[in-house]
Design a protein around this motif. Structure first.
Motif, short mmCIF file in Angstrom:
data_model
loop_
_atom_site.label_atom_id
_atom_site.label_comp_id
_atom_site.label_asym_id
_atom_site.label_seq_id
_atom_site.Cartn_x
_atom_site.Cartn_y
_atom_site.Cartn_z
N ALA A 91 10.82 -18.87 33.30
CA ALA A 91 9.60 -18.23 33.81
C ALA A 91 8.47 -18.30 32.78
O ALA A 91 7.30 -18.21 33.12
CB ALA A 91 9.89 -16.79 34.18
N LEU A 92 8.83 -18.45 31.48
CA LEU A 92 7.82 -18.52 30.43
C LEU A 92 7.29 -19.93 30.20
O LEU A 92 6.29 -20.10 29.51
CB LEU A 92 8.41 -18.03 29.10
CG LEU A 92 8.83 -16.57 28.98
CD1 LEU A 92 9.40 -16.33 27.59
CD2 LEU A 92 7.66 -15.66 29.24
N ALA A 93 7.96 -20.94 30.76
CA ALA A 93 7.62 -22.32 30.42
C ALA A 93 6.17 -22.66 30.76
O ALA A 93 5.44 -23.25 29.95
CB ALA A 93 8.56 -23.29 31.12
N GLY A 94 5.73 -22.26 31.96
CA GLY A 94 4.36 -22.56 32.38
C GLY A 94 3.35 -21.88 31.48
O GLY A 94 2.32 -22.46 31.10
N LEU A 113 1.67 -33.33 27.23
CA LEU A 113 2.46 -32.11 27.15
C LEU A 113 2.96 -31.76 28.54
O LEU A 113 2.18 -31.68 29.48
CB LEU A 113 1.60 -30.96 26.59
CG LEU A 113 2.18 -29.55 26.66
CD1 LEU A 113 3.37 -29.39 25.72
CD2 LEU A 113 1.10 -28.52 26.31
N GLU A 114 4.29 -31.57 28.68
CA GLU A 114 4.86 -31.25 29.99
C GLU A 114 6.00 -30.24 29.82
O GLU A 114 6.43 -29.96 28.70
CB GLU A 114 5.42 -32.51 30.68
CG GLU A 114 4.35 -33.50 31.09
CD GLU A 114 4.94 -34.76 31.73
OE1 GLU A 114 6.17 -34.81 31.93
OE2 GLU A 114 4.16 -35.68 32.03
N SER A 115 6.48 -29.72 30.95
CA SER A 115 7.65 -28.82 30.96
C SER A 115 8.80 -29.51 31.67
O SER A 115 8.59 -30.39 32.50
CB SER A 115 7.33 -27.53 31.72
OG SER A 115 6.28 -26.84 31.11
N ARG A 116 10.01 -29.08 31.32
CA ARG A 116 11.20 -29.54 32.05
C ARG A 116 12.17 -28.37 32.11
O ARG A 116 12.84 -28.05 31.13
CB ARG A 116 11.85 -30.74 31.35
CG ARG A 116 13.03 -31.33 32.16
CD ARG A 116 13.76 -32.41 31.37
NE ARG A 116 14.87 -32.95 32.12
CZ ARG A 116 14.81 -34.03 32.88
NH1 ARG A 116 13.67 -34.69 33.00
NH2 ARG A 116 15.88 -34.47 33.52
N THR A 117 12.20 -27.70 33.28
CA THR A 117 13.10 -26.56 33.49
C THR A 117 13.69 -26.68 34.89
O THR A 117 13.38 -27.63 35.62
CB THR A 117 12.34 -25.22 33.39
OG1 THR A 117 11.50 -25.08 34.54
CG2 THR A 117 11.49 -25.13 32.14
N GLY A 118 14.48 -25.70 35.27
CA GLY A 118 15.04 -25.68 36.62
C GLY A 118 13.98 -25.58 37.70
O GLY A 118 14.22 -25.92 38.86
N ASP A 119 12.77 -25.10 37.33
CA ASP A 119 11.67 -24.97 38.31
C ASP A 119 10.83 -26.25 38.43
O ASP A 119 9.96 -26.32 39.30
CB ASP A 119 10.73 -23.81 37.92
CG ASP A 119 11.39 -22.45 38.12
OD1 ASP A 119 12.35 -22.38 38.91
OD2 ASP A 119 10.95 -21.47 37.49
N THR A 134 4.98 -36.49 24.83
CA THR A 134 4.90 -36.28 23.38
C THR A 134 5.49 -34.93 23.00
O THR A 134 6.15 -34.79 21.97
CB THR A 134 3.43 -36.34 22.91
OG1 THR A 134 2.76 -37.38 23.63
CG2 THR A 134 3.34 -36.61 21.43
N ALA A 135 5.22 -33.92 23.80
CA ALA A 135 5.78 -32.59 23.56
C ALA A 135 6.33 -32.05 24.88
O ALA A 135 5.68 -32.17 25.92
CB ALA A 135 4.72 -31.64 23.01
N LEU A 136 7.53 -31.50 24.82
CA LEU A 136 8.20 -31.05 26.04
C LEU A 136 8.64 -29.60 25.88
O LEU A 136 9.35 -29.26 24.93
CB LEU A 136 9.43 -31.94 26.31
CG LEU A 136 10.20 -31.67 27.62
CD1 LEU A 136 9.36 -32.07 28.83
CD2 LEU A 136 11.51 -32.44 27.63
N VAL A 137 8.21 -28.74 26.81
CA VAL A 137 8.66 -27.34 26.84
C VAL A 137 9.88 -27.27 27.75
O VAL A 137 9.82 -27.72 28.90
CB VAL A 137 7.54 -26.42 27.39
CG1 VAL A 137 8.03 -24.97 27.42
CG2 VAL A 137 6.28 -26.54 26.55
N THR A 138 10.98 -26.74 27.24
CA THR A 138 12.23 -26.76 28.01
C THR A 138 13.06 -25.52 27.72
O THR A 138 12.67 -24.66 26.92
CB THR A 138 13.00 -28.06 27.72
OG1 THR A 138 14.08 -28.20 28.64
CG2 THR A 138 13.54 -28.10 26.30
N THR A 139 14.21 -25.40 28.37
CA THR A 139 15.12 -24.27 28.18
C THR A 139 16.43 -24.78 27.57
O THR A 139 16.69 -25.99 27.59
CB THR A 139 15.44 -23.59 29.53
OG1 THR A 139 16.02 -24.58 30.39
CG2 THR A 139 14.19 -23.01 30.18
#
Length: 826
Positions: A91-94, A113-119, A134-139
């Motif tokens: 829920a914090l990734a965005g 910059l992107e995210s990769r989570t279950g959502d 280049t940068a990935l926000v993930t869990t």
């Protein structure tokens, strides 16, 4: 013509800080320098003091140093993957992505910059499989999932830094261990990897650092302290009248008018409750108090649909919401600079958690954090006074560490086998480089390999459990079904199976645990997502509802709401009661309880920190023994069982029991000869663990714990999305495995782990041992008060809950309070 001097990366970053009206702190510059020198470390600073920018600017500065010529930057071709940012909540990734994007855009860096989570959308995941940003926000779960894809490994080998946000939330959990193993794998791929953790409010920093960077890390590892103390104003909303016989369980809704008045005085606030059920009730009560707030206050917890949560978060940001009633789902990470005040309903049970929540208001380095505490019963005021003392002394909670859970390791071994395979000796060396598995023995490693290859000694005959195959000296997974099932169930979060809750026509509201819905019939009304809904039918794992009017039949109960008092807060609590015994009532909270303390002293006594109080009272229900160690509910659960077991060996009787954070009550039909009990020392630490196992239904408890272990280790699967197996089906499967192992494979290490986790996680046996050591060296005070005392009353109420009565519990308690108040006045 002279060339214009090229701006240094430091000047560029300083200019960015100037543009947002800030100046870099000394600790932020220390982190940037350490990062340039190739170091790893842990950033420890109070909530809202700039940890994110401290960690994020290191990689940006390094890239600026390597690429000083802007004319060579290609906005259409971003650099390959350099940074992984791991966040504990998807829920914090965005929100994290938005925070990281601001400096990227301001500095005009050509980073993707992107995210990769279950959502995340399937299309985004598919694109990332070809080329990572280049940068990935993930869990932690999504990071482990990436390690199962061999084609991503060459790109992951190029990662320069992993930054783990809110490390204190992962520490001491199986998700934290899963992260440790993933970090060990990434360090194997790139030995020069920099690892940085962000943490607030933590007591055991050295252990936290070691878990983050592993055993024998390459290069220097730093702990960089930022702002330990932020300007903070903590206050209590004290009831106009304090009951001398307080009890827990009425959730403090009498305080709703005062809370509404306080909300009227600010533009925006977060109202924290300790459980999701409590948030649902408080939201309804506030709306009932102020119907004109409809649409201006909202509800936020982890079981609500993602779209609902995002709407609430955006409403906080843009100022359209006056208040949000929430659980720890808004505890972390999310930057709501607009929040003026935090209200905490009920004791947070720990000084660190109180600090963390207070920091959600004034979420800027120079702003004051304001928290108002709303007690749900009078005795919680002592806890707030104790928490304030703990914060002043810097006595913050340490996160207890887990040691080599084999279910997590079994899952990781299959992950690596799917992601290209491994050689036994090499992976063993890698696993032992993590703090959690530093002491893993050769025997345990051989057992794990046998378990994933053959299913262990008792499941060899079943091909389903032959997940990993040996190909020469390499261990690999070739079966497509094994890969699919493993990827779908990766992770260590194990909860009761949940069902979606949807309107018959329209939106999804969120999810509720199946065990709650299974008790409802069509037409039953319940509170959910801040609305009163009526169950229409359950079909295809979805509970269809419609809007309803009237009163709810129930409120959903979610697992995980049991927060015990921390050991640090327990110690401070005992000191506050000692001060009260000496007549020192420091602070508004303690002075408000003067009547409670006076009556407790008159009828019994207030124990000092080096004393244990036992009260013996005869009531209509039988002979009551009240014991007050002030050690927290989980410790008391184990202690109650041990005491009952030990006393019943000395004197033939049977006990029923109840406990809370302050003490325990043992009720029996016979008077207990306390002199014998004290002489024999039933509080001894001798043979403690044997007595725990003898006194409790340890097999049933181990079975319940084994369910989680079996799920993490891959023995049982909750099923495919949309076709999830029922809780009863999963439970039956895990019980079957437990029974088979117990009979045919008694040395199974997962069984041993289940028993160990029961002792440590469910009964806090090491804390219980320490508590008994303290009690053995304490003076034991035995008192026989004329009536049930203020300290004992809440325990008697908990005992009453177990009885069936035509009267409501509230009515019975009110009558008892009236009788006791009358006796006190006489």
């Amino acid at each position: 013509m002279h060339k214009l001097p090229v701006e240094t990366p430091t000047k560029i970053v300083d200019r960015y800080f100037e543009s947002i009206g800030w100046k870099p702190f000394r600790f932020q510059r220390s982190v940037w320098r350490a990062y340039q020198d190739g170091q790893s470390g842990l950033i420890h600073s109070a909530t809202g003091t700039g940890k994110t920018l401290a960690a994020w600017m290191g990689p940006l500065l390094r890239w600026l140093q390597e690429n000083p010529d802007r004319t060579k930057w290609n906005p259409k071709r971003s650099p390959s993957v350099r940074v992984l940012w791991v966040t504990p909540l998807r829920a914090l990734a965005g929100d994290t992505e938005a925070s990281l994007r601001e400096p990227l855009d301001a500095l005009q860096l050509p980073w993707q910059l992107e995210s990769r989570t279950g959502d995340s959308k399937a299309s985004a995941k598919s694109r990332q499989m070809k080329r990572l940003p280049t940068a990935l926000v993930t869990t932690p779960e999504s990071l482990s999932l990436m390690l199962t894809h061999e084609r991503l490994l060459p790109q992951l080998a190029g990662v320069e830094a992993v930054i783990v946000d809110e490390w204190h939330e992962l520490l001491g959990t199986k998700r934290g261990i899963q992260t440790e193993l993933a970090l060990a794998r990434l360090r194997r791929l790139n030995p020069q990897l920099r690892t940085w953790g962000l943490s607030a409010t933590l007591g055991n920093l050295e252990q936290a650092k070691d878990a983050l960077v592993g055993v024998n890390p390459t290069g220097t590892v730093r702990i960089i302290e930022g702002y330990k103390k932020k300007r903070m104003k903590l206050e209590s909303i004290i009831p106009a009248r304090i009951d001398r016989f307080p009890w827990s369980g009425h959730i403090g809704t009498k305080m709703v008018p005062q809370v509404a008045d306080r909300l009227d005085q600010v533009n925006s606030a977060l109202v924290f409750a300790n459980t999701r059920s409590q948030t649902e009730l408080w939201y309804q009560h506030l709306l009932r108090q102020r119907p004109d707030w409809a649409g201006k206050i909202a509800l936020h917890h982890g079981s609500l649909d993602t779209s609902v949560r995002r709407w609430v978060e955006n409403g906080l940001r843009d100022g359209s919401l006056r208040a949000v009633v929430c659980t720890s789902s808004l505890d972390l990470g999310v930057d709501f600079t607009a929040v003026d005040l935090v209200l905490q309903i009920g004791s947070p049970k720990g000084a660190a958690r109180l600090l963390q929540r207070a920091g959600r208001s004034g979420h800027q380095p120079d702003a004051e954090s304001r928290l108002a505490f709303v007690p749900t019963n009078a005795l919680e005021l002592i806890e707030l006074a104790a928490a304030q003392d703990a914060i002043r002394k810097g006595c913050l909670e340490a996160r207890p560490m887990l040691n080599k859970p084999l279910d997590v390791l079994a899952q990781h071994v299959v992950t690596v086998a799917i992601g290209g395979g491994f050689v036994s000796g090499e992976l063993l060396e890698e696993v032992r480089s993590s703090r959690a598995y530093e002491s893993l023995t050769d025997t345990e490693w051989k057992w794990i390999l046998d378990f994933v290859v053959h299913g262990g000694s008792s499941l060899t005959a079943y091909p389903d459990f032959h997940r990993v195959e040996q190909d020469g000296d390499r261990y690999v997974v070739t079966q497509r079904r094994t890969m699919t099932m493993h990827r779908m169930n990766i992770g260590t979060i194990v909860s009761d199976a949940s069902m979606k809750v949807k309107y018959q026509k329209g939106a999804t509201l969120g999810s509720v645990e199946e065990s709650f819905l299974s008790k409802l019939n069509g037409g039953d009304k319940f509170l959910f997502a801040g609305k009163l809904v009526e169950l229409v039918r359950v079909k295809d794992n979805v509970a269809y509802v419609k809007r309803a009017k009237g009163q709810p039949d129930s409120v959903p109960r979610w697992m995980g709401g049991r927060m015990p008092l921390s050991s640090e807060l327990s110690a401070e609590l005992r000191l506050k009661i000692e001060q009260a015994a000496d007549g020192q009532l420091v602070g508004r909270e303690m002075r408000a309880l003067e009547g409670v303390f006076e009556l407790q002293s008159r009828w019994s006594t207030l124990p000092r920190a080096n004393q244990l109080l036992i009260e013996r009272v005869e009531t209509r229900g039988g002979h009551q023994l009240f014991v007050f160690p002030f050690e927290g509910r989980l410790v008391h659960e184990g202690l109650a069982a041990v005491l009952a077991y030990r006393i019943s060996k000395l004197q033939k009787t049977t006990f029923t029991m109840a406990c809370n954070d302050y003490g325990i009550v043992l009720q029996s039909p016979h008077r207990v000869e306390l002199e014998t009990v004290v002489d024999v020392n039933v509080f001894s630490t001798e043979n403690l663990f044997g007595d725990i196992l003898s006194s409790m239904n340890s097999t049933e408890m181990a079975k319940r714990q084994f369910r989680q272990i079996a799920r993490v280790a891959g023995l049982i699967h909750p099923g495919y999305p949309g076709q999830r197996k029922s809780t009863s089906h999963v439970q039956a499967s895990s019980n079957l495995f437990f029974d088979v192992f117990q009979e045919y494979d008694p040395d199974n290490l997962l069984l041993e782990q289940a028993r160990r986790e029961v002792l440590e996680l469910q009964l806090e046996s090491s804390r219980l041992f320490a508590a008994l050591e303290r009690i053995e060296n304490s003076e034991i005070l035995v008192r026989e008060p004329p009536k049930v005392t203020p300290l004992a009353f809440p325990l008697l109420v908990d005992k009453l809950r177990e009885r069936v009565s035509s009267e409501t519990l509230g009515e019975r308690i009110a009558r008892m309070q009236t009788q006791l108040e009358k006796a006190a006045d006489e």
